[in-house]
Design an enzyme around this catalytic site. Structure first.
Site, PDB file in Angstrom:
ATOM      1  N   LYS A 152       0.841  -1.199   0.000  1.00 16.02           N
ATOM      2  CA  LYS A 152       0.000   0.000   0.000  1.00 16.02           C
ATOM      3  C   LYS A 152       0.874   1.245   0.000  1.00 16.02           C
ATOM      4  O   LYS A 152       2.060   1.196   0.319  1.00 16.02           O
ATOM      5  CB  LYS A 152      -0.907   0.010   1.235  1.00 16.02           C
ATOM      6  CG  LYS A 152      -1.919  -1.111   1.264  1.00 16.02           C
ATOM      7  CD  LYS A 152      -2.788  -1.010   2.489  1.00 16.02           C
ATOM      8  CE  LYS A 152      -3.802  -2.155   2.510  1.00 16.02           C
ATOM      9  NZ  LYS A 152      -4.602  -2.104   3.726  1.00 16.02           N
TER      10      LYS A 152
ATOM     11  N   HIS B 262       2.181   6.820   4.009  1.00 15.47           N
ATOM     12  CA  HIS B 262       1.599   8.108   4.376  1.00 15.47           C
ATOM     13  C   HIS B 262       2.184   8.563   5.704  1.00 15.47           C
ATOM     14  O   HIS B 262       2.978   7.858   6.332  1.00 15.47           O
ATOM     15  CB  HIS B 262       0.064   8.027   4.430  1.00 15.47           C
ATOM     16  CG  HIS B 262      -0.457   7.024   5.410  1.00 15.47           C
ATOM     17  ND1 HIS B 262      -0.594   7.286   6.751  1.00 15.47           N
ATOM     18  CD2 HIS B 262      -0.843   5.731   5.234  1.00 15.47           C
ATOM     19  CE1 HIS B 262      -1.054   6.206   7.359  1.00 15.47           C
ATOM     20  NE2 HIS B 262      -1.220   5.251   6.461  1.00 15.47           N
TER      21      HIS B 262
ATOM     22  N   HIS C  31       2.632   6.467   9.019  1.00 16.04           N
ATOM     23  CA  HIS C  31       3.752   5.551   9.219  1.00 16.04           C
ATOM     24  C   HIS C  31       4.920   6.273   9.880  1.00 16.04           C
ATOM     25  O   HIS C  31       5.606   5.711  10.727  1.00 16.04           O
ATOM     26  CB  HIS C  31       4.186   4.938   7.893  1.00 16.04           C
ATOM     27  CG  HIS C  31       3.121   4.093   7.269  1.00 16.04           C
ATOM     28  ND1 HIS C  31       2.418   4.492   6.163  1.00 16.04           N
ATOM     29  CD2 HIS C  31       2.626   2.888   7.622  1.00 16.04           C
ATOM     30  CE1 HIS C  31       1.535   3.547   5.849  1.00 16.04           C
ATOM     31  NE2 HIS C  31       1.644   2.562   6.724  1.00 16.04           N
TER      32      HIS C  31
END
Length: 178
Positions: free
Chosen positions: A126, A129, A132
């Site tokens: 994924k 962003h 994290h």
């Protein structure tokens, strides 16, 4: 110095002198609002009920036995029997200056343990962003705090659900890999 522990001990001693059982709990907590002082002793209510006394009357007796000379600028009873404690700013400042002069700011080392901190778990399948990064910063702050307290910390950065799980048992002293 733990101010809450100091105040708890002093309030507990005053409660015993006022007739409370030796195992009474003063329930000293930081105040949620400035008008209630810096700390509040909320345990009077429960002890008064056990003793069959009016809480406010017990609070008045406790305050008579409470010696916070040099520590508190004001001690007052609020409501049905809460004790509000306003710390003396000079006392607080002197203890802050003393702590600044001490190595490690006076913080004692803990019983050392080996602790694994898994920073974040981004899923590489994924898009990355800011969340994290946030969890990594929080993990690093936790690691630095644990190391400051004397623990051995193993920093791990788990990469989501792709790849093999990393075994840490062989990195922990005294533990063998399974």
């Amino acid at each position: 110095m733990n101010i809450q522990a100091l105040l708890s001990a002093k309030v507990s001693q005053a409660m015993v002198l006022a007739g409370a059982p030796a195992d009474c709990e003063p329930q000293v907590r930081q105040s949620a609002r400035v008008q209630f002082g810096d700390y509040q002793a909320n345990g009077i209510m429960a002890v008064a009920k056990k003793l069959g006394q009016a809480p406010r009357q017990l609070a008045e007796t406790v305050i008579q036995h409470l010696d916070l000379t040099g520590i508190a600028s004001k001690v007052e009873i609020a409501g049905p029997g809460f004790i509000n404690i306003f710390l003396d700013h000079n006392w607080l400042a002197s203890h802050a200056r003393e702590a600044l002069r001490l190595p490690r700011l006076g913080v004692q080392l803990a019983e050392p343990q080996t602790i694994v901190v898994d920073y974040s778990a981004p899923n590489v399948a994924k898009e990355m962003h800011v969340g994290h990064v946030r969890s990594t910063i929080i993990g690093d702050a936790a690691v630095r705090t644990l190391e400051f307290l004397g623990h051995q910390v193993i920093r791990a950065n788990h990469v989501g659900d792709w790849g093999n799980a990393v075994r840490y048992a062989d990195r922990v002293p005294g533990k063998a890999a399974e």
